[in-house]
Scaffold this motif. Structure first.
Motif: not given
Length: 582
Positions: A469-478, A548-554
């Motif tokens: 659920i937390y990586t999903q939140i990061g993915a939506v923000t991304l 890590w999702v936001i940092a790596g994705g961006m």
């Protein structure tokens, strides 16, 4: 803000988290947009001053940025000449993204160190409270030997006289080196050595779930008899014993509870002048006890309970010492009126969706996710009983519902942002060009999560990554953040083409001029996510996933966006007003 709108309508426990997150960020984006359009221009007019002379630090930074601008423009010019190669590389990255996603563990939420360990113990059926308490004291000794603990207690008779539950409170995070999960894992051998109990330690489930028990809760259903269901469950438990990643497999269907079946001879009862009601009330009073009156002494009042002494009702043979009143107040021994048979019965008989059901539960070894466990359980049940029905309950059911709901919300978020961009650009093609950056950014996010798992396997760090659920939140923000890069490039390229510039020259100049704001946005978001990625203490496991999702994705998404979006623009962008043609 449009990307968060679908999440405001999510339901369930995970939906509550999504709603708060979505409304908070959507509100922040709206306020930020209003400020950027009103307050920021006013502040610029008051605070910014033109100057022909700058300091050394400014000139040094400007030389670096100018070199970066020139280098990027030269490299992008070459990339635009290799369009098909660039599209092939982008397609390979998207394929790799899908592979990385499928390789990620799937779970509701990462295991969190809440500073508590829960110990469960179950005595054999028919055991007394004294028996359970005697072996539960061994659990206390194990608790006391844990160096990281600062308090503990146990409850004997929790949900039945054969059950015991205990809690270990751990020292604060900064005063111990091991996590709660590592401590619980180290306690398994000691709990297994308790001969009189089937005991095991667990850590509380994440997201504040109140359910005690195991993360795997698999419900086997049947339209047949309880014996048929027990046979299916026994085969499944035997299959689970072959999987070392599933710990403490158990079932709530146990046909082993000691039972005494008393068959009364009605003819004999009638001959002696007694009745079935008298025999039943006698057994109830002597064995179960009956409150017959109250006794007052001074200011105190006591209940008077008629019951045989405990030592006189421990074995089946003690039933021969019970007498029933017959004719003329004669006392007849119970064994002359009834036959006692020792047998076993089910401890409890449960139903699920109006069908006979048994819940098979299990814990998870470190590194084994809920998604992997449930998939294995489904395959195992099909192997041992192809026609059996099954469902999920507890944490497993919430995980499966959350996973399916999250994917639906992700799709809706992409549709919403596409429609908003279509209205803004008055085109159905330009939003597609912009959203090309989304799967490329997801590649970077999933790559970081996979690398976290690889490093954890090698013992380099303890942080792990999964799809939760937390990586999903990061993915939506991304999705929302990476779309801004494409918007900057496409919008300015359209404006240049309307002024008469050719398509290739327009996208080349647009990307070059928008490089600095794109890098500023990326740098601000990555630096803002770094504290989340390296967080410690309470709730650190959840923050790691988002960070890590936001940092790596961006990071990866920005690099791909700067080259792939201009190339896709050349392929897909339609005609725009202007005297020049391509």
């Amino acid at each position: 803000a449009a990307v968060y709108l679908p999440f405001a309508f999510s339901t369930g426990r995970s939906g509550m988290l999504f709603i708060e997150f979505a409304l908070t960020l959507a509100g922040a984006v709206l306020v930020s947009g209003f400020t950027a359009l009103t307050l920021s221009p006013m502040m610029c007019s008051k605070l910014l001053r033109h100057s022909n002379k700058h300091g050394r630090l400014f000139e040094f930074g400007e030389r670096i940025l100018q070199g970066l601008d020139q280098g990027y423009r030269t490299l992008l010019d070459r990339v635009l000449g290799l369009r098909w190669l660039t599209i092939g590389v982008a397609a390979a990255v998207v394929a790799a993204m899908l592979g990385l996603f499928l390789s990620l563990p799937d779970e509701l939420a990462p295991a969190e160190d809440q500073g508590i360990i829960i110990g469960f113990g179950t005595a054999p059926e028919g055991a007394t409270i004294d028996y359970t308490d005697r072996y539960a004291k061994q659990m206390e000794n194990i608790y006391e030997a844990v160096p990281e603990q600062n308090r503990f207690f146990k409850i004997v008779g929790f949900s039945g006289v054969t059950n015991v539950i205990g809690f270990i409170g751990l020292k604060p995070w900064n005063e111990r080196e091991r996590s709660a999960q590592q401590i619980a894992q180290s306690l398994f051998p000691a709990f297994s050595d308790i001969a009189g109990l089937r005991a095991f330690p667990v850590t509380p489930p994440p997201l504040g779930q109140t359910r005690f028990g195991q993360p795997v809760s698999f419900v086997v259903q049947s339209t047949g008899t309880w014996e048929d269901l027990d046979e299916t469950v026994s085969k499944l438990l035997a299959k689970m014993a072959e999987n070392s990643q599933l710990t403490n497999p158990d079932s709530d269907l146990k046909l082993n509870k000691p039972e005494l079946r008393i068959d009364i001879n009605r003819e004999k009862v009638a001959v002696v002048g007694a009745s079935i009601d008298t025999v039943g009330r006698t057994l109830e009073t002597m064995l179960g006890g009956r409150n017959v009156t109250r006794f007052k002494k001074g200011t105190e009042q006591y209940d008077v309970i008629v019951q045989i002494d405990d030592d006189s009702r421990r074995t089946p043979g003690d039933l021969s010492n019970i007498f029933v009143r017959g004719n003329n107040d004669t006392m007849i021994q119970l064994q002359n009126l009834a036959t006692v048979t020792e047998t076993v019965a089910a401890k409890e008989l449960n139903h699920f969706n109006k069908l006979r059901a048994a819940t098979v539960s299990a814990g998870l070894a470190p590194g084994y996710s809920q998604g992997e466990a449930l998939e294995w359980m489904e395959n195992a049940l099909r192997e041992v009983a192809p026609d059996a029905l099954y469902d999920l309950s507890g944490q497993s059911r919430e995980f499966r519902e959350s996973a399916s709901g999250a994917m639906t919300l992700m799709v809706l978020a992409l549709i919403f942002i596409y429609l908003v961009l279509s209205a803004q650009f008055e085109s159905f093609i330009d939003p597609l060009i912009i959203l090309v950056a989304v799967p490329l950014a997801m590649f970077g996010a999933f790559l970081c999560l996979v690398m976290l798992n690889k490093g954890n396997d090698l013992g380099w760090w303890t942080v792990t990554g999964s799809w939760n659920i937390y990586t999903q939140i990061g993915a939506v923000t991304l999705v929302g953040l990476i779309s801004k890069h494409g918007i900057l490039i496409v919008e300015f390229a359209n404006q240049l083409r309307e002024q008469g510039m050719a398509k290739r020259d327009a996208v080349l100049q647009s990307a070059s001029l928008r490089l600095r704001p794109i890098l500023m946005t990326t740098g601000a978001m990555v630096l803002g996510a770094v504290p989340l990625a390296f967080a410690t203490g309470a709730g650190a496991e959840a923050r790691h996933q988002i960070g890590w999702v936001i940092a790596g994705g961006m990071s990866f998404g920005t690099v791909f966006t700067l080259f792939v979006v201009p190339v896709v623009y050349l392929f897909l962008s339609g005609q725009h007003r202007g005297p020049a043609t391509d």
